[in-house]
Write a protein that holds these residues in place. Structure first.
Motif, PDB file in Angstrom:
ATOM      1  N   VAL A  50       0.879  -1.069  -0.044  1.00  0.00           N
ATOM      2  CA  VAL A  50      -0.038  -0.119   0.036  1.00  0.00           C
ATOM      3  C   VAL A  50       0.803   1.208  -0.108  1.00  0.00           C
ATOM      4  CG1 VAL A  50      -1.564   1.563   1.226  1.00  0.00           C
ATOM      5  CG2 VAL A  50      -1.929  -1.189   1.248  1.00  0.00           C
ATOM      6  N   CYS A  51       0.491   2.091  -0.718  1.00  0.00           N
ATOM      7  CA  CYS A  51       1.039   3.502  -0.635  1.00  0.00           C
ATOM      8  C   CYS A  51       0.316   4.558   0.025  1.00  0.00           C
ATOM      9  CB  CYS A  51       1.216   4.224  -2.223  1.00  0.00           C
ATOM     10  SG  CYS A  51       2.400   3.263  -2.992  1.00  0.00           S
ATOM     11  N   ASP A  52       0.652   4.815   1.213  1.00  0.00           N
ATOM     12  CA  ASP A  52       0.154   6.000   1.952  1.00  0.00           C
ATOM     13  C   ASP A  52      -1.064   5.588   3.084  1.00  0.00           C
ATOM     14  OD1 ASP A  52       1.863   7.950   1.741  1.00  0.00           O
ATOM     15  OD2 ASP A  52       1.107   8.896   0.136  1.00  0.00           O
ATOM     16  N   SER A  69       0.084  -9.653   6.028  1.00  0.00           N
ATOM     17  CA  SER A  69       1.350  -8.854   6.092  1.00  0.00           C
ATOM     18  C   SER A  69       1.066  -7.756   5.080  1.00  0.00           C
ATOM     19  CB  SER A  69       2.640  -9.587   5.500  1.00  0.00           C
ATOM     20  OG  SER A  69       3.033 -10.550   6.343  1.00  0.00           O
ATOM     21  N   PHE A  70       1.331  -6.920   5.681  1.00  0.00           N
ATOM     22  CA  PHE A  70       1.086  -5.411   5.061  1.00  0.00           C
ATOM     23  C   PHE A  70       2.383  -4.759   4.838  1.00  0.00           C
ATOM     24  CE2 PHE A  70      -2.689  -6.398   7.279  1.00  0.00           C
ATOM     25  CZ  PHE A  70      -3.730  -6.551   6.246  1.00  0.00           C
ATOM     26  N   HIS A  71       2.603  -4.230   3.774  1.00  0.00           N
ATOM     27  CA  HIS A  71       3.874  -3.360   3.478  1.00  0.00           C
ATOM     28  C   HIS A  71       3.431  -1.844   3.092  1.00  0.00           C
ATOM     29  CE1 HIS A  71       6.431  -7.005   3.591  1.00  0.00           C
ATOM     30  NE2 HIS A  71       5.381  -7.659   2.863  1.00  0.00           N
ATOM     31  N   VAL A  72       3.484  -0.950   3.798  1.00  0.00           N
ATOM     32  CA  VAL A  72       3.181   0.210   3.373  1.00  0.00           C
ATOM     33  C   VAL A  72       4.307   1.396   3.350  1.00  0.00           C
ATOM     34  CG1 VAL A  72       1.996   2.177   4.621  1.00  0.00           C
ATOM     35  CG2 VAL A  72       1.359  -0.070   5.195  1.00  0.00           C
ATOM     36  N   PHE A  73       4.228   1.812   2.354  1.00  0.00           N
ATOM     37  CA  PHE A  73       5.230   2.816   1.672  1.00  0.00           C
ATOM     38  C   PHE A  73       4.508   4.445   2.145  1.00  0.00           C
ATOM     39  CE2 PHE A  73       6.446  -0.817  -0.125  1.00  0.00           C
ATOM     40  CZ  PHE A  73       7.894  -0.827  -0.217  1.00  0.00           C
ATOM     41  N   LEU A  74       5.268   5.366   2.783  1.00  0.00           N
ATOM     42  CA  LEU A  74       4.851   6.522   3.190  1.00  0.00           C
ATOM     43  C   LEU A  74       5.501   7.477   2.279  1.00  0.00           C
ATOM     44  CD1 LEU A  74       4.061   6.742   6.864  1.00  0.00           C
ATOM     45  CD2 LEU A  74       2.272   6.400   4.842  1.00  0.00           C
ATOM     46  N   SER A  75       4.736   8.407   1.354  1.00  0.00           N
ATOM     47  CA  SER A  75       5.383   9.546   0.902  1.00  0.00           C
ATOM     48  C   SER A  75       6.079  10.437   1.782  1.00  0.00           C
ATOM     49  CB  SER A  75       4.430  10.108  -0.254  1.00  0.00           C
ATOM     50  OG  SER A  75       3.117  10.675   0.519  1.00  0.00           O
ATOM     51  N   HIS A  76       5.393  10.754   2.869  1.00  0.00           N
ATOM     52  CA  HIS A  76       5.404  11.762   3.688  1.00  0.00           C
ATOM     53  C   HIS A  76       4.390  11.500   4.953  1.00  0.00           C
ATOM     54  CE1 HIS A  76       2.744  13.754   1.770  1.00  0.00           C
ATOM     55  NE2 HIS A  76       2.726  15.054   1.976  1.00  0.00           N
ATOM     56  N   HIS A  78      -2.060  11.939   4.667  1.00  0.00           N
ATOM     57  CA  HIS A  78      -1.338  10.797   4.130  1.00  0.00           C
ATOM     58  C   HIS A  78      -1.196   9.578   5.194  1.00  0.00           C
ATOM     59  CE1 HIS A  78      -0.366  12.378   0.062  1.00  0.00           C
ATOM     60  NE2 HIS A  78      -0.520  13.485   0.792  1.00  0.00           N
ATOM     61  N   ILE A  79      -1.490  10.063   6.525  1.00  0.00           N
ATOM     62  CA  ILE A  79      -1.555   9.130   7.574  1.00  0.00           C
ATOM     63  C   ILE A  79      -2.596   9.185   8.520  1.00  0.00           C
ATOM     64  CG2 ILE A  79       0.918   9.567   7.975  1.00  0.00           C
ATOM     65  CD1 ILE A  79       0.541  11.582  10.419  1.00  0.00           C
ATOM     66  N   MET A  80      -3.677  10.003   8.383  1.00  0.00           N
ATOM     67  CA  MET A  80      -4.873  10.178   8.982  1.00  0.00           C
ATOM     68  C   MET A  80      -5.664   8.853   9.037  1.00  0.00           C
ATOM     69  SD  MET A  80      -7.543  12.326   6.513  1.00  0.00           S
ATOM     70  CE  MET A  80      -7.317  13.917   7.701  1.00  0.00           C
ATOM     71  N   GLY A  81      -5.711   8.105   8.263  1.00  0.00           N
ATOM     72  CA  GLY A  81      -6.421   6.647   8.115  1.00  0.00           C
ATOM     73  C   GLY A  81      -6.144   5.429   9.155  1.00  0.00           C
ATOM     74  N   PHE A  82      -4.646   5.806   9.295  1.00  0.00           N
ATOM     75  CA  PHE A  82      -4.018   4.573  10.154  1.00  0.00           C
ATOM     76  C   PHE A  82      -4.924   4.348  11.363  1.00  0.00           C
ATOM     77  CE2 PHE A  82      -0.370   2.357  12.278  1.00  0.00           C
ATOM     78  CZ  PHE A  82      -0.460   1.301  11.427  1.00  0.00           C
ATOM     79  N   PRO A  83      -5.312   5.120  12.413  1.00  0.00           N
ATOM     80  CA  PRO A  83      -6.060   4.712  13.485  1.00  0.00           C
ATOM     81  C   PRO A  83      -7.169   4.007  13.070  1.00  0.00           C
ATOM     82  CG  PRO A  83      -5.319   7.058  13.502  1.00  0.00           C
ATOM     83  CD  PRO A  83      -4.984   6.674  12.105  1.00  0.00           C
ATOM     84  N   PHE A  84      -7.766   3.969  12.036  1.00  0.00           N
ATOM     85  CA  PHE A  84      -9.014   3.632  11.629  1.00  0.00           C
ATOM     86  C   PHE A  84      -8.812   2.284  10.586  1.00  0.00           C
ATOM     87  CE2 PHE A  84      -9.720   8.016  12.262  1.00  0.00           C
ATOM     88  CZ  PHE A  84     -10.740   8.010  13.043  1.00  0.00           C
ATOM     89  N   PHE A  85      -7.671   1.827  10.642  1.00  0.00           N
ATOM     90  CA  PHE A  85      -7.162   0.599   9.876  1.00  0.00           C
ATOM     91  C   PHE A  85      -7.393  -0.679  10.803  1.00  0.00           C
ATOM     92  CE2 PHE A  85      -3.575  -2.030   7.850  1.00  0.00           C
ATOM     93  CZ  PHE A  85      -4.546  -2.473   6.757  1.00  0.00           C
ATOM     94  N   GLY A  86      -8.508  -1.416  10.475  1.00  0.00           N
ATOM     95  CA  GLY A  86      -8.862  -2.533  11.268  1.00  0.00           C
ATOM     96  C   GLY A  86      -8.040  -3.591  11.618  1.00  0.00           C
ATOM     97  N   PRO A  87      -7.162  -3.949  10.461  1.00  0.00           N
ATOM     98  CA  PRO A  87      -6.126  -5.188  10.599  1.00  0.00           C
ATOM     99  C   PRO A  87      -4.893  -4.634  11.681  1.00  0.00           C
ATOM    100  CG  PRO A  87      -6.594  -4.800   8.377  1.00  0.00           C
ATOM    101  CD  PRO A  87      -7.385  -3.978   8.955  1.00  0.00           C
TER     102      PRO A  87
END
Ligand SMILES: [Zn+2]
Ligand SMILES: [Zn+2]
Length: 321
Positions: free
Chosen positions: A79-81, A104-111, A116-125
């Protein structure tokens, strides 16, 4: 197996939803267009919507903020971002596999700008023990930024509540890494606080994810660097937040690019397919469709070699390579 790119979030800066007035306008347009078409079953109506209705009437662009999945069909999630689109991505995994399957999740962050990060607290897995999440990026402060957005009093669930194993991997720009079957290279981009684009290569296919980047066509080194990074890409996902007029006037130095710069860099690089991404939140569907059509026209009149395909990203769009 074919590679697929799935767009879970395509809006820039802040998520937006289709408002009531816009939905009403779309319905009114559709009803007028449908008169006399004999659409007396849902199937006929759906087929007519898909084939006859204007794209901006039948669809909505953007919505969630940046999140794009690369799927090679091997069960690895890349996943990107982590914009708000990652919530929908996590929900889809639960719906499809149930919460007990470990992934397994591989996340690439642009910044680490908020969109670009606000969804992570709502990422169920992330709340499921046994899942593994590796977060890659060229910034050194990624872990700090992700933890901070969940600190009190800003958020009720602290980062340490996540039950999945979460690791952070700092990448060196310009160096290639092998991750989950992909060869990935990061590149520094011109943006407030820096951002990084990623070039992904697999099975002879090239996908470039380049968001939040202000490309300057008046700086030859910058043009050459970007063209090399985009070289022969099958798909370039490009921050085309602004029209050219905006990008060179009021919004110069705001850290984003235009649709015209996108076409010129992709043509120079010999890329095959450009996706306009990170849509301006102030733009409604009609405006984004207009920018898209202008981009198609500009590509046509400026073309010297092979045609460049141009798409405008919307949440739920899938591209097969
Ligand atoms: Zn952004
Ligand atoms: Zn940004």
């Amino acid at each position: 197996m074919a590679l697929r790119v799935i767009f879970w979030g395509t809006r820039g800066s802040i998520p937006v939803s289709l408002d009531c007035a816009s939905l009403r306008d779309k319905l009114a347009s559709a009803v007028v267009s449908a008169s006399g078409e004999g659409l007396d079953t849902p199937e006929k109506a759906r087929a007519w919507v898909d084939s006859k209705l204007d794209f901006a009437v039948s669809h909505t662009f953007g919505g969630n903020s940046a999140c794009v999945q690369l799927d090679a069909g091997d069960g690895e999630f890349v996943v990107c971002d982590l914009g708000s689109g990652v919530r929908a991505f996590g929900s889809e995994i639960f719906t499809r596999d149930g919460p007990s399957k470990k992934n397994s999740f591989h996340v690439f962050l642009s910044h680490v700008h908020w969109d670009h990060i606000m969804g992570f607290p709502f990422f169920g897995p992330a709340y499921v023990a046994g899942n593994r999440i590796r977060i890659y990026g060229c910034h050194t402060e990624i872990e700090e930024a992700l933890r901070r957005q969940q600190d009190p009093p800003s958020f009720p669930v602290p980062f340490d509540t996540f039950a999945a194993s979460i690791e952070f991997v700092t990448l060196e720009p310009g160096r290639s890494y092998e991750v989950a079957g992909w060869t990935v290279t990061g590149r520094l981009q011109n943006h407030s606080g820096d951002s990084y684009g990623y070039r992904f290569v697999r099975d002879g296919k090239v996908i470039v994810y380049s968001t939040d980047s202000e490309h300057r066509l008046d700086i030859p080194d910058e043009v050459e660097g970007a063209a090399t990074f985009f070289a022969d890409a099958d798909l370039v996902i490009f921050d085309a937040m602004y029209s050219l007029a905006e990008a060179v006037s009021v919004k110069e130095d705001w850290g984003h690019s235009s649709n015209i710069v996108a076409v010129e860099l992709c043509q120079l690089a010999g890329a095959k397919h450009l996706v306009l991404f990170h849509h301006e939140p102030a733009n409604n569907d009609e405006r984004i469709a207009k920018i898209w059509h202008e981009t198609l026209r500009y590509e046509e009149i400026s073309r010297t070699g092979r045609a460049l395909r141009v798409s405008a990203a919307y949440d739920g769009m899938e591209i097969e390579l």
